[in-house]
Write a protein that holds these residues in place. Sequence first.
Motif, PDB file in Angstrom:
ATOM      1  N   THR A   1       0.813  -1.211   0.000  1.00  0.00           N
ATOM      2  CA  THR A   1       0.000   0.000   0.000  1.00  0.00           C
ATOM      3  C   THR A   1       0.856   1.275   0.000  1.00  0.00           C
ATOM      4  N   ALA A   2       1.883   1.284   0.843  1.00  0.00           N
ATOM      5  CA  ALA A   2       2.683   2.507   0.969  1.00  0.00           C
ATOM      6  C   ALA A   2       3.311   2.940  -0.363  1.00  0.00           C
ATOM      7  N   PRO A   3       3.931   2.011  -1.112  1.00  0.00           N
ATOM      8  CA  PRO A   3       4.483   2.429  -2.410  1.00  0.00           C
ATOM      9  C   PRO A   3       3.406   2.938  -3.366  1.00  0.00           C
ATOM     10  N   THR A   4       2.242   2.298  -3.326  1.00  0.00           N
ATOM     11  CA  THR A   4       1.159   2.721  -4.209  1.00  0.00           C
ATOM     12  C   THR A   4       0.725   4.146  -3.876  1.00  0.00           C
ATOM     13  N   VAL A   5       0.587   4.416  -2.593  1.00  0.00           N
ATOM     14  CA  VAL A   5       0.184   5.747  -2.151  1.00  0.00           C
ATOM     15  C   VAL A   5       1.260   6.776  -2.518  1.00  0.00           C
ATOM     16  N   ARG A   6       2.508   6.382  -2.327  1.00  0.00           N
ATOM     17  CA  ARG A   6       3.606   7.292  -2.681  1.00  0.00           C
ATOM     18  C   ARG A   6       3.575   7.649  -4.159  1.00  0.00           C
ATOM     19  N   ALA A   7       3.346   6.624  -4.995  1.00  0.00           N
ATOM     20  CA  ALA A   7       3.319   6.869  -6.438  1.00  0.00           C
ATOM     21  C   ALA A   7       2.091   7.685  -6.824  1.00  0.00           C
ATOM     22  N   TYR A   8       0.997   7.427  -6.160  1.00  0.00           N
ATOM     23  CA  TYR A   8      -0.237   8.178  -6.411  1.00  0.00           C
ATOM     24  C   TYR A   8      -0.007   9.664  -6.149  1.00  0.00           C
ATOM     25  N   LEU A   9       0.671   9.977  -5.053  1.00  0.00           N
ATOM     26  CA  LEU A   9       0.926  11.379  -4.715  1.00  0.00           C
ATOM     27  C   LEU A   9       1.984  11.986  -5.635  1.00  0.00           C
ATOM     28  N   GLU A  10       3.079  11.262  -5.786  1.00  0.00           N
ATOM     29  CA  GLU A  10       4.211  11.813  -6.517  1.00  0.00           C
ATOM     30  C   GLU A  10       3.871  12.100  -7.977  1.00  0.00           C
ATOM     31  N   ASN A  11       3.010  11.255  -8.561  1.00  0.00           N
ATOM     32  CA  ASN A  11       2.655  11.415  -9.971  1.00  0.00           C
ATOM     33  C   ASN A  11       1.308  12.097 -10.180  1.00  0.00           C
ATOM     34  N   ASN A  12       0.763  12.600  -9.090  1.00  0.00           N
ATOM     35  CA  ASN A  12      -0.519  13.291  -9.143  1.00  0.00           C
ATOM     36  C   ASN A  12      -1.573  12.503  -9.924  1.00  0.00           C
ATOM     37  N   LEU A  13      -1.747  11.248  -9.519  1.00  0.00           N
ATOM     38  CA  LEU A  13      -2.729  10.418 -10.224  1.00  0.00           C
ATOM     39  C   LEU A  13      -4.158  10.882  -9.964  1.00  0.00           C
ATOM     40  N   GLN A  14      -4.315  11.726  -8.954  1.00  0.00           N
ATOM     41  CA  GLN A  14      -5.653  12.244  -8.675  1.00  0.00           C
ATOM     42  C   GLN A  14      -6.143  13.112  -9.834  1.00  0.00           C
ATOM     43  N   GLY A  15      -5.223  13.867 -10.423  1.00  0.00           N
ATOM     44  CA  GLY A  15      -5.591  14.692 -11.572  1.00  0.00           C
ATOM     45  C   GLY A  15      -6.443  15.890 -11.202  1.00  0.00           C
ATOM     46  N   GLN A  16      -7.126  16.431 -12.198  1.00  0.00           N
ATOM     47  CA  GLN A  16      -7.883  17.667 -12.008  1.00  0.00           C
ATOM     48  C   GLN A  16      -9.151  17.468 -11.197  1.00  0.00           C
ATOM     49  N   ASP A  17      -9.791  16.329 -11.376  1.00  0.00           N
ATOM     50  CA  ASP A  17     -11.042  16.063 -10.664  1.00  0.00           C
ATOM     51  C   ASP A  17     -10.728  15.654  -9.232  1.00  0.00           C
ATOM     52  N   ARG A  18     -10.862  16.599  -8.329  1.00  0.00           N
ATOM     53  CA  ARG A  18     -10.451  16.367  -6.932  1.00  0.00           C
ATOM     54  C   ARG A  18     -11.324  15.356  -6.232  1.00  0.00           C
ATOM     55  N   GLU A  19     -12.504  15.084  -6.798  1.00  0.00           N
ATOM     56  CA  GLU A  19     -13.443  14.167  -6.148  1.00  0.00           C
ATOM     57  C   GLU A  19     -13.351  12.752  -6.714  1.00  0.00           C
ATOM     58  N   ARG A  20     -12.561  12.575  -7.773  1.00  0.00           N
ATOM     59  CA  ARG A  20     -12.552  11.295  -8.480  1.00  0.00           C
ATOM     60  C   ARG A  20     -12.052  10.152  -7.598  1.00  0.00           C
ATOM     61  N   LEU A  21     -12.664   8.989  -7.762  1.00  0.00           N
ATOM     62  CA  LEU A  21     -12.183   7.774  -7.103  1.00  0.00           C
ATOM     63  C   LEU A  21     -11.092   7.162  -7.973  1.00  0.00           C
ATOM     64  N   VAL A  22      -9.897   6.986  -7.394  1.00  0.00           N
ATOM     65  CA  VAL A  22      -8.763   6.431  -8.141  1.00  0.00           C
ATOM     66  C   VAL A  22      -8.589   4.978  -7.735  1.00  0.00           C
ATOM     67  N   LYS A  23      -8.703   4.069  -8.699  1.00  0.00           N
ATOM     68  CA  LYS A  23      -8.650   2.643  -8.369  1.00  0.00           C
ATOM     69  C   LYS A  23      -7.433   1.998  -9.027  1.00  0.00           C
ATOM     70  N   LEU A  24      -6.554   1.443  -8.199  1.00  0.00           N
ATOM     71  CA  LEU A  24      -5.280   0.897  -8.667  1.00  0.00           C
ATOM     72  C   LEU A  24      -5.107  -0.540  -8.201  1.00  0.00           C
ATOM     73  N   TYR A  25      -4.381  -1.322  -8.992  1.00  0.00           N
ATOM     74  CA  TYR A  25      -4.025  -2.669  -8.507  1.00  0.00           C
ATOM     75  C   TYR A  25      -2.584  -2.971  -8.853  1.00  0.00           C
ATOM     76  N   TYR A  26      -2.041  -3.957  -8.147  1.00  0.00           N
ATOM     77  CA  TYR A  26      -0.654  -4.368  -8.403  1.00  0.00           C
ATOM     78  C   TYR A  26      -0.513  -5.863  -8.153  1.00  0.00           C
ATOM     79  N   ILE A  27       0.475  -6.449  -8.798  1.00  0.00           N
ATOM     80  CA  ILE A  27       0.902  -7.822  -8.507  1.00  0.00           C
ATOM     81  C   ILE A  27       2.409  -7.728  -8.345  1.00  0.00           C
ATOM     82  N   ALA A  28       2.901  -7.975  -7.132  1.00  0.00           N
ATOM     83  CA  ALA A  28       4.304  -7.659  -6.885  1.00  0.00           C
ATOM     84  C   ALA A  28       4.882  -8.516  -5.766  1.00  0.00           C
TER      85      ALA A  28
END
Length: 424
Positions: free
Chosen positions: A83-110
Amino acid sequence: MLYHRPRGVNDILPDEVGRWQQAEATFRELCRLYRYEEIRTPMFEETDLFVRAVGKDTDIVGKEMYTFKDRSGRSLTLRAEGTAPTVRAYLENNLQGQDRERLVKLYYIAPIFRYDRPQAGRYRQHHQCGAEAINSAEPEVDAEIIQLSMHFFRKLGIKDVTLLLNSVGCPGCRPDYVKALKSQIAPQFEQLCRECQRRYETNPLRLLDCKNEQCRQIMENAPVLRDMLCPDCAEHFAAVQQTLDTLEIPYTLDPTIVRGLDYYTKTAFEFVAPGIGAKDSIGGGGRYDGLIEQCGGPPTPAVGVGIGLERVLIAQQAATKAQPKAGREAVFVVTLGEEAWVAGLKLTAQLREAGVGAEIDYRKRSIRAQMRTADGDGYRWAVIIGDDEAQQGTITLREMDSGEQETIPRSELVSRLGAEEEEG
RNA sequence: GUGGACGUAGCUCAAUUGGCAGAGCACCUGACUGUGGCUCAGGUGGUUGUGGGUUCGAGUCCCAUCGUCCACCCCA
């Protein structure tokens, strides 16, 4: 033998890699259906990310991380958690984007790395598939994460998965509970096991799931966190249960599910399956409404799950009796003599170019030996080129299962097999 | 990190009080000189996890080490 694999890590060998690919493909397909997008983060992160996110007083940070200094002296840590790396990447790369209310759904296999004493189903490198739903406080999203997980287990044929459910409250109500818990336990502090005496100070919630008999007796009188939630947490927890009811996902309330990572808030859950051994947990997760802010982002509620692939595969093996034998496929080219060999080499190349799997016996053994290989290694066809075929420009095509064979012009082989592969 | 069991052929396992390392399965070859599965015959395969020690002699006894598994612990 000169070299050994390091303790607690595994080679995934050709005869088991199919099960891995199948499980991974199943998870990917489900994530596509539930609209989660894949993210791949580095194998290591700054050590501090895990320390801050997971918590200083957790076992993971305290004694299980693979931490090292690189040549410039930075402290780095192999991915200890997803979870921590995913959250870090989400913040660092601004995956939230312009829509501040958008639900961002991510998955990983690692792969995940933790220094722990190995056991069946517990390794120093294991693999997790995980899903994170970032930027929604809605209880229905908690339920979706659980739904996705249960769907995954069902697809793999793992029955008897039990969903254990709890709420661990929020920074608003948990301190009150911890205070109540400690004052309740205080008179019997001396009777707690040494580990629990330490936990009493560092991480009192973990007192709840101590396996020590005497500690358990003391804990029987402990207040239940579920009953002391603040109105917001209580309402959220009720709504999660209601959504699970609506989706017809059965669950068992279990007040001892507190999770070993400090970032969890509100919903906490775990999936257990039979057949794993001492520890039967195949996945777990929960809500982490404070983590993203703690990592330097804006206040952002989120919920996620991590599923242990090794354990899932063990549970799958225990649940499904006979695993289906792989169907026959591809062509084994059998040649006799020099002239046939040259023709065979060309044919093999043509088949591969046409998308038909093909192999040829480089050892040039007897026809008997070559046919044995064609059979034993599971080839669907043998293409036989002997003296006759070499001279006539033909080949003999034999279907291994039926034993039916016919001799056809060499030029027809590729189109013939290409077509049959399509329908097969 | 604590306690315990176990490491012999590719796999599953034998080997008497310390006395020539074996079997079944698998694999290879042949019977069948151009055809797999069944049968029969023959054959390959081992530094007994690794390194020391005791002994005339160690798979066996002792020490160390590595690994696997089990119960704790923890987590997935």
